[in-house]
Design an enzyme around this catalytic site. Structure first.
Site, PDB file in Angstrom:
ATOM      1  N   LEU A  42       0.931  -1.430  -0.038  1.00 44.70           N
ATOM      2  CA  LEU A  42       0.007   0.593  -0.065  1.00 44.70           C
ATOM      3  C   LEU A  42       1.105   0.961  -0.150  1.00 44.70           C
ATOM      4  O   LEU A  42       1.939   1.259   0.452  1.00 44.70           O
ATOM      5  CB  LEU A  42      -0.676  -0.108   1.303  1.00 44.70           C
ATOM      6  N   ASP A  43       0.847   2.279  -1.096  1.00 43.98           N
ATOM      7  CA  ASP A  43       1.242   3.658  -0.887  1.00 43.98           C
ATOM      8  C   ASP A  43       1.277   4.040   0.877  1.00 43.98           C
ATOM      9  O   ASP A  43       0.322   3.766   1.506  1.00 43.98           O
ATOM     10  CB  ASP A  43       0.366   4.261  -1.792  1.00 43.98           C
ATOM     11  N   ARG A  44       2.650   5.168   0.775  1.00 48.00           N
ATOM     12  CA  ARG A  44       2.749   5.690   2.322  1.00 48.00           C
ATOM     13  C   ARG A  44       1.427   6.096   2.897  1.00 48.00           C
ATOM     14  O   ARG A  44       0.840   5.779   4.028  1.00 48.00           O
ATOM     15  CB  ARG A  44       3.991   6.782   2.341  1.00 48.00           C
TER      16      ARG A  44
END
Length: 309
Positions: A42-44
């Site tokens: 998942l993106d930050r």
């Protein structure tokens, strides 16, 4: 001899503001694990379900990478970053004027029609701000250096869009997509289409395949007792072996009789306790001279002591 580490699947809720890699490293230290994998980052800025295979179960990571995902997306109207999310560089911030334009153009019904049209998409170009590698460098780094980056196109499926609502800052929706679909790119493409700045404000991954975020715990809550075994998460047909067969299997030999009818992902050879996986096997792509092929033999060299006589 027992292995000095535990194997299992950990269902963790990733909070926003931390990378998936950081969460994996924290989990590895917390549980004193030999190895911890992931089944899709998942993106930050994003949050939600991460399935972390631990110990021997990292062999199953690839199976989960290809599963469909569902997300809750919350969109800010009048605000746009180069990446389409809160971590990007701000390109436009016209929230007051754009919100008025958005309200004049889109009733709830019109918004639903527009978002439902996403299900007609069959391909998507990856966002220029992404972790995809080009010549060994992150595509996002190249783009921000001013290097022209060709957007790579991939096949996708948008299975459904539902729970479409207007919010104080824009709108939200739930979307069920094939693996590899960028939700922030869907939002950026809608921004280009509508001529209104849009960006994700929040993104929550609610499921991976049949596995739901409701079973996930935060890193502060998890312990080794939360590791789920293969029977709970990734069951397959079994072949139970005796001691002589077990010795053959862990040394790469084969057993020929009483083999199960395999699932599309194969079958397991398990110890007599019916809990320990000795090998993960498949009939696919096997040579004719052997009964099955080994996808993974879970052999711990310390186990040799069992057959020292």
């Amino acid at each position: 001899m027992a292995k000095p580490y535990l194997s299992g699947f950990l269902f963790v809720y990733k909070p926003p503001g931390i990378t998936s890699s950081d969460l994996v490293l924290k989990t590895k230290r917390l549980l004193n694990q030999k190895s911890v994998g992931h089944t899709g980052t998942l993106d930050r800025f994003a949050e939600g379900l991460l399935i972390l295979p631990c110990g021997d179960y990292t062999a199953f990571s690839q199976v989960f990478l290809g599963k469909d995902k569902t997300y809750l997306a919350e969109v800010i109207v009048g605000y746009r970053t180069d990446s389409g999310d809160p971590d990007g560089m701000v390109e436009i911030d016209e929230r007051i004027s754009s919100r008025k334009q958005f309200e004049s153009l889109f009733s709830v019904q019109q918004l639903e029609e527009e978002l439902q049209s996403l299900t007609k998409l069959t391909t998507q170009k990856a966002p220029k701000i992404s972790a995809l590698k080009v010549g060994g460098k992150r595509q996002s780094d190249l783009f921000r250096e001013g290097t022209e980056v060709e957007e790579k196109e991939r096949t996708i499926t948008i299975h459904s869009v539902k729970d479409i609502q207007k919010t104080e800052v824009g709108f939200s929706f739930r979307v069920h997509v094939s693996s590899g679909t960028y939700i922030r790119k869907l939002v950026l493409d809608l921004s280009d289409k509508w001529g209104i700045p849009l960006s994700l404000g929040r993104l929550v991954r609610e499921s991976i395949g049949e596995y739901n975020v409701s079973s996930a715990k935060t890193l502060a809550e998890v312990s080794a007792t939360d590791l789920k075994n293969w029977k709970e998460v990734f069951p397959l047909p079994l072949r139970i072996v005796d001691e002589a067969e077990k010795k053959a299997v862990i040394h790469g030999g084969y057993i020929w009789d009483k083999l199960p009818k395999a699932d599309s992902l194969g079958f397991y050879i398990v110890d007599a306790d019916e809990t320990t996986i000795l090998a993960w096997c498949s009939y696919e792509e096997k040579p004719n001279h052997i009964p099955y092929r080994y996808r993974k033999v879970f052999f711990d060299p310390s186990a040799k002591i069992m057959f020292s006589k």
